[in-house]
Design a protein around this motif. Structure first.
Motif, PDB file in Angstrom:
ATOM      1  N   LEU A   1       0.826  -1.209   0.000  1.00 20.85           N
ATOM      2  CA  LEU A   1       0.000   0.000   0.000  1.00 20.85           C
ATOM      3  C   LEU A   1       0.858   1.255   0.000  1.00 20.85           C
ATOM      4  O   LEU A   1       0.659   2.157  -0.821  1.00 20.85           O
ATOM      5  N   THR A   2       1.813   1.337   0.938  1.00 26.43           N
ATOM      6  CA  THR A   2       2.629   2.554   1.021  1.00 26.43           C
ATOM      7  C   THR A   2       3.525   2.695  -0.205  1.00 26.43           C
ATOM      8  O   THR A   2       3.712   3.800  -0.724  1.00 26.43           O
ATOM      9  N   ALA A   3       4.091   1.589  -0.701  1.00 24.48           N
ATOM     10  CA  ALA A   3       4.941   1.660  -1.891  1.00 24.48           C
ATOM     11  C   ALA A   3       4.124   2.087  -3.108  1.00 24.48           C
ATOM     12  O   ALA A   3       4.577   2.905  -3.922  1.00 24.48           O
ATOM     13  N   SER A   4       2.907   1.543  -3.247  1.00 21.47           N
ATOM     14  CA  SER A   4       2.034   1.943  -4.350  1.00 21.47           C
ATOM     15  C   SER A   4       1.695   3.422  -4.260  1.00 21.47           C
ATOM     16  O   SER A   4       1.654   4.131  -5.280  1.00 21.47           O
ATOM     17  N   ALA A   5       1.459   3.896  -3.029  1.00 17.95           N
ATOM     18  CA  ALA A   5       1.154   5.313  -2.828  1.00 17.95           C
ATOM     19  C   ALA A   5       2.338   6.178  -3.234  1.00 17.95           C
ATOM     20  O   ALA A   5       2.172   7.221  -3.879  1.00 17.95           O
ATOM     21  N   HIS A   6       3.560   5.763  -2.857  1.00 19.67           N
ATOM     22  CA  HIS A   6       4.761   6.497  -3.271  1.00 19.67           C
ATOM     23  C   HIS A   6       4.854   6.562  -4.794  1.00 19.67           C
ATOM     24  O   HIS A   6       5.157   7.612  -5.369  1.00 19.67           O
ATOM     25  N   ILE A   7       4.603   5.429  -5.464  1.00 17.31           N
ATOM     26  CA  ILE A   7       4.709   5.375  -6.927  1.00 17.31           C
ATOM     27  C   ILE A   7       3.654   6.258  -7.580  1.00 17.31           C
ATOM     28  O   ILE A   7       3.950   7.053  -8.476  1.00 17.31           O
ATOM     29  N   ILE A   8       2.412   6.120  -7.129  1.00 18.85           N
ATOM     30  CA  ILE A   8       1.326   6.928  -7.697  1.00 18.85           C
ATOM     31  C   ILE A   8       1.600   8.413  -7.465  1.00 18.85           C
ATOM     32  O   ILE A   8       1.379   9.249  -8.344  1.00 18.85           O
ATOM     33  N   THR A   9       2.116   8.741  -6.270  1.00 23.77           N
ATOM     34  CA  THR A   9       2.469  10.125  -5.974  1.00 23.77           C
ATOM     35  C   THR A   9       3.520  10.635  -6.945  1.00 23.77           C
ATOM     36  O   THR A   9       3.448  11.762  -7.439  1.00 23.77           O
ATOM     37  N   ALA A  10       4.509   9.787  -7.221  1.00 25.38           N
ATOM     38  CA  ALA A  10       5.605  10.189  -8.106  1.00 25.38           C
ATOM     39  C   ALA A  10       5.171  10.243  -9.565  1.00 25.38           C
ATOM     40  O   ALA A  10       5.618  11.109 -10.318  1.00 25.38           O
ATOM     41  N   VAL A  11       4.302   9.323  -9.987  1.00 27.72           N
ATOM     42  CA  VAL A  11       3.969   9.201 -11.404  1.00 27.72           C
ATOM     43  C   VAL A  11       2.808  10.102 -11.802  1.00 27.72           C
ATOM     44  O   VAL A  11       2.908  10.878 -12.760  1.00 27.72           O
ATOM     45  N   ILE A  12       1.677  10.007 -11.094  1.00 27.35           N
ATOM     46  CA  ILE A  12       0.541  10.864 -11.450  1.00 27.35           C
ATOM     47  C   ILE A  12       0.813  12.246 -10.878  1.00 27.35           C
ATOM     48  O   ILE A  12       0.492  12.546  -9.742  1.00 27.35           O
ATOM     49  N   GLY A  13       1.454  13.038 -11.658  1.00 25.41           N
ATOM     50  CA  GLY A  13       1.778  14.388 -11.230  1.00 25.41           C
ATOM     51  C   GLY A  13       1.456  15.353 -12.336  1.00 25.41           C
ATOM     52  O   GLY A  13       0.438  15.246 -13.010  1.00 25.41           O
TER      53      GLY A  13
ATOM     54  N   GLY B   1       0.826   0.520  -9.320  1.00 23.18           N
ATOM     55  CA  GLY B   1       1.099   1.913  -9.639  1.00 23.18           C
ATOM     56  C   GLY B   1       1.024   2.202 -11.124  1.00 23.18           C
ATOM     57  O   GLY B   1       0.369   3.160 -11.555  1.00 23.18           O
ATOM     58  N   VAL B   2       1.688   1.375 -11.939  1.00 25.60           N
ATOM     59  CA  VAL B   2       1.711   1.615 -13.384  1.00 25.60           C
ATOM     60  C   VAL B   2       0.339   1.383 -14.006  1.00 25.60           C
ATOM     61  O   VAL B   2      -0.099   2.154 -14.870  1.00 25.60           O
ATOM     62  N   PHE B   3      -0.373   0.323 -13.584  1.00 27.27           N
ATOM     63  CA  PHE B   3      -1.714   0.062 -14.123  1.00 27.27           C
ATOM     64  C   PHE B   3      -2.658   1.217 -13.794  1.00 27.27           C
ATOM     65  O   PHE B   3      -3.409   1.687 -14.666  1.00 27.27           O
ATOM     66  N   THR B   4      -2.616   1.671 -12.542  1.00 25.85           N
ATOM     67  CA  THR B   4      -3.502   2.761 -12.117  1.00 25.85           C
ATOM     68  C   THR B   4      -3.219   4.026 -12.900  1.00 25.85           C
ATOM     69  O   THR B   4      -4.138   4.697 -13.402  1.00 25.85           O
ATOM     70  N   THR B   5      -1.950   4.374 -13.015  1.00 25.90           N
ATOM     71  CA  THR B   5      -1.608   5.609 -13.714  1.00 25.90           C
ATOM     72  C   THR B   5      -1.906   5.520 -15.206  1.00 25.90           C
ATOM     73  O   THR B   5      -2.365   6.495 -15.804  1.00 25.90           O
ATOM     74  N   THR B   6      -1.686   4.365 -15.809  1.00 29.47           N
ATOM     75  CA  THR B   6      -1.979   4.219 -17.239  1.00 29.47           C
ATOM     76  C   THR B   6      -3.470   4.385 -17.505  1.00 29.47           C
ATOM     77  O   THR B   6      -3.869   5.027 -18.484  1.00 29.47           O
ATOM     78  N   LEU B   7      -4.295   3.817 -16.637  1.00 27.73           N
ATOM     79  CA  LEU B   7      -5.740   3.962 -16.786  1.00 27.73           C
ATOM     80  C   LEU B   7      -6.130   5.432 -16.752  1.00 27.73           C
ATOM     81  O   LEU B   7      -6.896   5.918 -17.600  1.00 27.73           O
ATOM     82  N   PHE B   8      -5.590   6.152 -15.785  1.00 29.30           N
ATOM     83  CA  PHE B   8      -5.882   7.579 -15.681  1.00 29.30           C
ATOM     84  C   PHE B   8      -5.342   8.340 -16.889  1.00 29.30           C
ATOM     85  O   PHE B   8      -6.006   9.247 -17.418  1.00 29.30           O
ATOM     86  N   TYR B   9      -4.151   7.986 -17.309  1.00 29.72           N
ATOM     87  CA  TYR B   9      -3.541   8.699 -18.428  1.00 29.72           C
ATOM     88  C   TYR B   9      -4.338   8.535 -19.714  1.00 29.72           C
ATOM     89  O   TYR B   9      -4.563   9.500 -20.448  1.00 29.72           O
ATOM     90  N   VAL B  10      -4.757   7.307 -19.997  1.00 24.45           N
ATOM     91  CA  VAL B  10      -5.522   7.064 -21.215  1.00 24.45           C
ATOM     92  C   VAL B  10      -6.843   7.819 -21.176  1.00 24.45           C
ATOM     93  O   VAL B  10      -7.238   8.477 -22.158  1.00 24.45           O
ATOM     94  N   LEU B  11      -7.516   7.767 -20.036  1.00 27.84           N
ATOM     95  CA  LEU B  11      -8.798   8.457 -19.911  1.00 27.84           C
ATOM     96  C   LEU B  11      -8.632   9.971 -20.018  1.00 27.84           C
ATOM     97  O   LEU B  11      -9.338  10.640 -20.782  1.00 27.84           O
ATOM     98  N   CYS B  12      -7.679  10.521 -19.246  1.00 26.36           N
ATOM     99  CA  CYS B  12      -7.485  11.974 -19.253  1.00 26.36           C
ATOM    100  C   CYS B  12      -6.985  12.455 -20.613  1.00 26.36           C
ATOM    101  O   CYS B  12      -7.425  13.500 -21.108  1.00 26.36           O
ATOM    102  N   GLY B  13      -6.072  11.693 -21.218  1.00 30.49           N
ATOM    103  CA  GLY B  13      -5.532  12.107 -22.509  1.00 30.49           C
ATOM    104  C   GLY B  13      -6.545  12.053 -23.624  1.00 30.49           C
ATOM    105  O   GLY B  13      -6.730  13.023 -24.370  1.00 30.49           O
ATOM    106  N   THR B  14      -7.245  10.936 -23.742  1.00 26.17           N
ATOM    107  CA  THR B  14      -8.181  10.770 -24.861  1.00 26.17           C
ATOM    108  C   THR B  14      -9.434  11.615 -24.693  1.00 26.17           C
ATOM    109  O   THR B  14      -9.881  12.270 -25.636  1.00 26.17           O
ATOM    110  N   ILE B  15     -10.008  11.607 -23.496  1.00 28.65           N
ATOM    111  CA  ILE B  15     -11.225  12.407 -23.289  1.00 28.65           C
ATOM    112  C   ILE B  15     -10.889  13.895 -23.284  1.00 28.65           C
ATOM    113  O   ILE B  15     -11.673  14.732 -23.749  1.00 28.65           O
ATOM    114  N   GLY B  16      -9.706  14.249 -22.752  1.00 28.22           N
ATOM    115  CA  GLY B  16      -9.267  15.641 -22.823  1.00 28.22           C
ATOM    116  C   GLY B  16      -9.109  16.095 -24.264  1.00 28.22           C
ATOM    117  O   GLY B  16      -9.486  17.215 -24.627  1.00 28.22           O
TER     118      GLY B  16
END
Length: 488
Positions: free
Chosen positions: A43-55, A289-304
């Motif tokens: 949990l904490t490691a995933s949070a660190h990764i998501i914090t670092a990646v989804i920025g 971390g990577v799966f979560t961020t990729t999902l957000f990236y695809v959604l934000c990028g394409t819908i944006g």
């Protein structure tokens, strides 16, 4: 026992000690290297990764999609996602030496390279890693100040109308951000920042969801008509031929930046408790971390992109593709600022550990560097004050803020940092260390395809860096230092 060690989990120069064993018993408050017991989890490691990646990377993806179009944009996103996850699993196996499940711990990326490769590659890694970390902290200072400024501009547009100039300087907000970082930088141990990373991860989800929701609302709104295409911006209509090339290359750099966390993977892994084996936990955390961020990236990028079309702003929450509801825009930008406050610490702590470790090694008897002063802080307990740590960390934050003030460019800076860091840190060193660790025969099938991947990524990083430098050059032509800008 813990007082015999530098109490900074990122300090790679403290040698491992067997003093965690006394009278044949393992002390409960220390790990196998004699350091303070690590408490990190998936949990904490995933949070660190998501914090670092989804920025700040997610904010530029709609613009990147507008340059690349419906075909190349998502394909490049998924390619970066796959490569990042693959190489992160290779890197996770290198935390311990010589084997992934046992052996000497390595406390930083540079120490991992020293153990597995050695030689001049250690210096090469140090230049790449710490140069990238410095660049990211500068980039986050720029982005956080833009978001803080956007709150003021949003309220101005709401009161004065969307055609008002609402020119606001972001320099005072860089100063505010720097003051906050000076205070947070006095937190001594990286693993004690887990609460900040979890808070920052929540903020990153919040503003990503807000941006996504606003984009969906804009797409679904009555009379919504924007121009999109399979290849993105159209030459001769939206951009010139040269602009199309340079912007496509810069957008690749922006996407590379959006996946940058390899530089701190080892430091994150060094916070994990064991058992279970740290490499197995880190691989699960990287997947999450990577799966979560990729999902957000695809959604934000394409819908944006669907929301703004080929005229997508460089930062879709501060470039004012949205004006209303102004209070929601304000909240999203506050979330961005809070997130980047935490992300800045995630990236600067390895720098602090490196410098403090080297100084402790070079001047082991220097009282200014080594002495600790216990200060009782109400409601927080006892704080171990070190004058050297306080002075040097304060100077570092001030320097990054000054550089950010001189070069406050969002997309070009992100693209350049991403392009410069992606190949050496995300691809080259993990692959080379994996080959050395597994003793993969030269010119074998696996050796060949790993090197093909490495060379392909080198070419991508090079052309992305060229595109970002060109974008930075164009920005500098119209930039007036220390003057308020209408947009960023």
């Amino acid at each position: 026992m813990a007082s015999e060690f530098e109490k900074n989990s990122t300090n790679m120069y403290v040698e491992q000690s067997p003093k965690g064993l006394e009278n044949g018993q393992v002390q409960k408050n220390v790990d196998d290297d004699g350091r303070e017991k690590r408490t990190g989890t998936v949990l904490t490691a995933s949070a660190h990764i998501i914090t670092a990646v989804i920025g700040s990377g997610v904010l530029s993806l709609a613009w990147a999609m507008a340059q690349l179009g419906w075909v190349a944009g998502p394909v490049i996103l998924f390619l970066f996602s796959f490569i990042t996850y693959f190489t992160s699993t290779l890197l996770a196996d290198c935390y311990r030496f010589p084997g992934p499940g046992s052996g000497k711990r390595n406390y930083s990326y540079m120490e991992v390279v020293r153990s597995h490769l050695g030689g001049f590659k250690v210096q090469l890694c140090g230049i790449a890693q710490y140069g990238n970390l410095v660049g990211i902290t500068i980039g986050y200072t720029i982005t956080a100040s833009i978001s803080m400024k956007a709150v003021v501009r949003s309220n101005c547009f709401h009161k004065e109308g969307h055609q008002a100039s609402c020119t606001v300087s972001n320099y005072p907000y860089m100063v505010i951000f720097a003051i906050i970082q000076i205070i947070l930088s006095q937190i001594q141990n990286f693993h004690k920042l887990s609460w900040l990373s979890i808070l920052a991860a929540v903020m990153s989800f919040a503003y990503s969801l807000i941006g996504l929701g606003l984009s969906i609302a804009k797409v679904a709104g009555a009379g919504h008509h924007v121009k999109t295409s399979l290849t993105g911006t159209i030459v001769g209509v939206d951009v010139s031929g040269s602009q199309k090339v340079w912007r496509c290359l810069q957008s690749i750099g922006d996407i590379a930046f959006a996946y940058a966390f390899a530089t701190i993977l080892i430091e994150i892994q060094d916070t994990l408790r064991s058992p279970p084996a740290e490499n197995k936990v880190m691989k699960r955390a990287s997947l999450v971390g990577v799966f979560t961020t990729t999902l957000f990236y695809v959604l934000c990028g394409t819908i944006g992109y669907a929301a703004f079309g080929n005229n997508a702003p460089g930062n879709f929450l501060t470039g004012f593709g949205f004006y209303e509801p102004f209070w929601l825009i304000d909240f999203a930008n506050v979330c961005i600022a809070i997130h980047l406050i935490g992300a800045y610490q995630v990236f600067c702590q390895p720098i602090y550990g490196f410098v403090e470790g080297r100084c402790s090694e070079k001047w082991p008897d220097n009282k200014f560097i080594k002495s600790q002063h216990n200060i009782n802080i109400p409601w927080f307990g006892v704080y171990n004050l070190n004058y050297f740590r306080m002075l040097w960390r304060t100077i570092y934050v001030i320097i990054t803020a000054i550089i950010a003030m001189i070069f406050p460019f969002f997309n070009a800076i992100l693209g350049l940092i991403g392009a410069a860091a992606f190949y050496p840190l995300t691809v080259y060193f993990p692959i080379e260390m994996h080959i050395a660790q597994k003793k993969i025969p030269k010119y074998s099938f696996k050796w060949i395809w790993l090197h093909i991947l490495s060379w392909a990524c080198l070419i991508v990083s090079f052309v992305a860096a060229v595109g970002s430098i060109e974008g930075l050059t164009q920005d500098l032509k119209t930039y007036k230092p220390f003057k308020p800008q209408d947009n960023d």
